[in-house]
Scaffold this motif. Structure first.
Motif, PDB file in Angstrom:
ATOM      1  N   GLU A  59       0.828  -1.206   0.000  1.00  0.00           N
ATOM      2  CA  GLU A  59       0.000   0.000   0.000  1.00  0.00           C
ATOM      3  C   GLU A  59       0.863   1.256   0.000  1.00  0.00           C
ATOM      4  N   ILE A  60       1.959   1.212   0.748  1.00  0.00           N
ATOM      5  CA  ILE A  60       2.863   2.369   0.765  1.00  0.00           C
ATOM      6  C   ILE A  60       3.488   2.566  -0.610  1.00  0.00           C
ATOM      7  N   ALA A  61       3.819   1.446  -1.280  1.00  0.00           N
ATOM      8  CA  ALA A  61       4.413   1.512  -2.621  1.00  0.00           C
ATOM      9  C   ALA A  61       3.381   1.748  -3.711  1.00  0.00           C
ATOM     10  N   LYS A  62       2.095   1.717  -3.300  1.00  0.00           N
ATOM     11  CA  LYS A  62       0.975   1.926  -4.240  1.00  0.00           C
ATOM     12  C   LYS A  62       0.950   0.857  -5.334  1.00  0.00           C
ATOM     13  N   VAL A  63       1.095  -0.399  -4.909  1.00  0.00           N
ATOM     14  CA  VAL A  63       0.963  -1.532  -5.821  1.00  0.00           C
ATOM     15  C   VAL A  63      -0.003  -2.537  -5.194  1.00  0.00           C
ATOM     16  N   ASN A  64      -0.575  -3.400  -6.033  1.00  0.00           N
ATOM     17  CA  ASN A  64      -1.509  -4.412  -5.560  1.00  0.00           C
ATOM     18  C   ASN A  64      -0.822  -5.768  -5.482  1.00  0.00           C
ATOM     19  N   LEU A  65      -0.970  -6.436  -4.346  1.00  0.00           N
ATOM     20  CA  LEU A  65      -0.462  -7.793  -4.222  1.00  0.00           C
ATOM     21  C   LEU A  65      -1.442  -8.756  -4.895  1.00  0.00           C
ATOM     22  N   THR A  66      -0.899  -9.761  -5.585  1.00  0.00           N
ATOM     23  CA  THR A  66      -1.739 -10.753  -6.230  1.00  0.00           C
ATOM     24  C   THR A  66      -2.395 -11.631  -5.170  1.00  0.00           C
ATOM     25  N   VAL A  67      -3.708 -11.760  -5.254  1.00  0.00           N
ATOM     26  CA  VAL A  67      -4.450 -12.620  -4.340  1.00  0.00           C
ATOM     27  C   VAL A  67      -5.381 -13.490  -5.170  1.00  0.00           C
ATOM     28  N   PRO A  68      -5.403 -14.814  -5.001  1.00  0.00           N
ATOM     29  CA  PRO A  68      -4.555 -15.573  -4.083  1.00  0.00           C
ATOM     30  C   PRO A  68      -3.162 -15.803  -4.667  1.00  0.00           C
ATOM     31  N   ILE A  69      -2.282 -16.383  -3.845  1.00  0.00           N
ATOM     32  CA  ILE A  69      -0.946 -16.715  -4.315  1.00  0.00           C
ATOM     33  C   ILE A  69      -1.021 -17.988  -5.145  1.00  0.00           C
ATOM     34  N   VAL A  70      -0.772 -17.867  -6.422  1.00  0.00           N
ATOM     35  CA  VAL A  70      -0.838 -19.014  -7.326  1.00  0.00           C
ATOM     36  C   VAL A  70       0.539 -19.631  -7.502  1.00  0.00           C
ATOM     37  N   SER A  71       1.553 -18.790  -7.617  1.00  0.00           N
ATOM     38  CA  SER A  71       2.916 -19.250  -7.847  1.00  0.00           C
ATOM     39  C   SER A  71       3.828 -18.712  -6.755  1.00  0.00           C
ATOM     40  N   GLU A  72       4.564 -19.601  -6.081  1.00  0.00           N
ATOM     41  CA  GLU A  72       5.499 -19.159  -5.052  1.00  0.00           C
ATOM     42  C   GLU A  72       6.562 -18.242  -5.640  1.00  0.00           C
ATOM     43  N   LYS A  73       7.058 -18.594  -6.824  1.00  0.00           N
ATOM     44  CA  LYS A  73       8.096 -17.785  -7.462  1.00  0.00           C
ATOM     45  C   LYS A  73       7.588 -16.387  -7.774  1.00  0.00           C
ATOM     46  N   GLU A  74       6.383 -16.291  -8.295  1.00  0.00           N
ATOM     47  CA  GLU A  74       5.814 -14.982  -8.607  1.00  0.00           C
ATOM     48  C   GLU A  74       5.563 -14.173  -7.336  1.00  0.00           C
ATOM     49  N   ALA A  75       5.171 -14.859  -6.276  1.00  0.00           N
ATOM     50  CA  ALA A  75       4.945 -14.169  -5.003  1.00  0.00           C
ATOM     51  C   ALA A  75       6.229 -13.544  -4.491  1.00  0.00           C
ATOM     52  N   VAL A  76       7.336 -14.270  -4.607  1.00  0.00           N
ATOM     53  CA  VAL A  76       8.631 -13.753  -4.172  1.00  0.00           C
ATOM     54  C   VAL A  76       9.042 -12.553  -5.020  1.00  0.00           C
ATOM     55  N   GLU A  77       8.913 -12.685  -6.344  1.00  0.00           N
ATOM     56  CA  GLU A  77       9.316 -11.587  -7.231  1.00  0.00           C
ATOM     57  C   GLU A  77       8.459 -10.346  -7.007  1.00  0.00           C
ATOM     58  N   GLU A  78       7.188 -10.564  -6.735  1.00  0.00           N
ATOM     59  CA  GLU A  78       6.280  -9.448  -6.474  1.00  0.00           C
ATOM     60  C   GLU A  78       6.719  -8.682  -5.230  1.00  0.00           C
ATOM     61  N   ARG A  79       7.115  -9.407  -4.204  1.00  0.00           N
ATOM     62  CA  ARG A  79       7.553  -8.772  -2.971  1.00  0.00           C
ATOM     63  C   ARG A  79       8.923  -8.116  -3.121  1.00  0.00           C
ATOM     64  N   PHE A  80       9.781  -8.734  -3.891  1.00  0.00           N
ATOM     65  CA  PHE A  80      11.083  -8.112  -4.142  1.00  0.00           C
ATOM     66  C   PHE A  80      10.917  -6.808  -4.924  1.00  0.00           C
ATOM     67  N   SER A  81       9.964  -6.768  -5.836  1.00  0.00           N
ATOM     68  CA  SER A  81       9.731  -5.535  -6.602  1.00  0.00           C
ATOM     69  C   SER A  81       9.244  -4.407  -5.692  1.00  0.00           C
ATOM     70  N   ILE A  82       8.515  -4.754  -4.643  1.00  0.00           N
ATOM     71  CA  ILE A  82       8.079  -3.749  -3.665  1.00  0.00           C
ATOM     72  C   ILE A  82       9.288  -3.191  -2.921  1.00  0.00           C
ATOM     73  N   MET A  83      10.200  -4.069  -2.541  1.00  0.00           N
ATOM     74  CA  MET A  83      11.435  -3.629  -1.896  1.00  0.00           C
ATOM     75  C   MET A  83      12.188  -2.659  -2.792  1.00  0.00           C
ATOM     76  N   GLN A  84      12.288  -2.987  -4.067  1.00  0.00           N
ATOM     77  CA  GLN A  84      13.009  -2.126  -5.013  1.00  0.00           C
ATOM     78  C   GLN A  84      12.328  -0.773  -5.150  1.00  0.00           C
ATOM     79  N   LYS A  85      11.009  -0.787  -5.214  1.00  0.00           N
ATOM     80  CA  LYS A  85      10.284   0.472  -5.377  1.00  0.00           C
ATOM     81  C   LYS A  85      10.446   1.375  -4.160  1.00  0.00           C
TER      82      LYS A  85
END
Length: 209
Positions: A59-85
């Motif tokens: 929410e702070i990064a103004k991005v939407n998390l994918t729900v539900p988590i379908v792919s563990e790999k995609e979930a990790v990359e999504e969270r890493f992209s938040i860190m980068q932002k």
């Protein structure tokens, strides 16, 4: 390895190799140790989707998390992209711990060896703030970080730290010729009685300053 004391079985765990560097890194968010592996929804920091950590950062990064988590790999990359932002690194303090059973509480773990936090601080001269969510138990993030400081020769605490830590407690450290601000916040765990909006407000203030 485990030690037995009645019903309080203590099992040794080693932290997974999850660390991913962010550059530039203006903020470093530290945790204590992940919950037991049986509670993971994906193999990354704050791996239980019930925890409010990633929802708050998204929410702070103004991005939407994918729900539900379908792919563990995609979930990790999504969270890493938040860190980068947010230009925010994430790491846990514990490298090895002893855990009572499979409890996810900080009160059930004992950090036996620490991660090399100094290496991160050395690599990122641009780092300006360390964020420490959780301060209640002896093995909470804030108290574990103070133990880590006491074990190192390179880090010096500047000024006075109150004996009783609270959300909003701040202090400074000197390391490698630089001054870094440190701030204690409430935990993002759902076990905390602090509301989601209040914890989000705390993180928003510190990651925007």
């Amino acid at each position: 390895m485990s030690t037995h004391s009645g019903s309080n079985e203590r099992i040794k765990e080693t932290h997974p190799e999850w660390y991913r560097d962010v550059s530039p890194m203006y903020y470093l968010i530290l945790g204590s140790f992940p919950p037991h592996a049986k509670r993971w929804d994906y193999p990354f920091y704050y791996p239980n989707k019930i925890n409010r950590f990633w929802k708050i950062l998204a929410e702070i990064a103004k991005v939407n998390l994918t729900v539900p988590i379908v792919s563990e790999k995609e979930a990790v990359e999504e969270r890493f992209s938040i860190m980068q932002k947010l230009n925010a690194g994430v790491q846990n303090l514990g490298k090895t711990i002893l855990r009572k059973g499979t409890s996810a509480l900080d009160t059930a773990i004992e950090i036996t060896t620490f991660q090399d936090i100094l290496l991160i601080l050395k690599k990122h001269p641009e780092l300006k703030k360390i964020v420490l969510p959780g301060y209640s138990s002896q093995n909470s993030t804030a108290k574990a970080f103070l133990k880590y400081i006491n074990q190192t020769k390179e880090i010096e605490i500047i000024g006075f730290i109150p004996k009783t830590l609270n959300s909003g407690t701040t202090f400074k450290i000197s390391v490698y010729g630089r001054i870094i601000d440190c701030v204690v916040l409430n935990s993002t765990s759902t076990a905390s009685r602090i509301s989601y909006d209040e914890v989000k407000k705390q993180f928003e203030k510190e990651l925007d300053s």
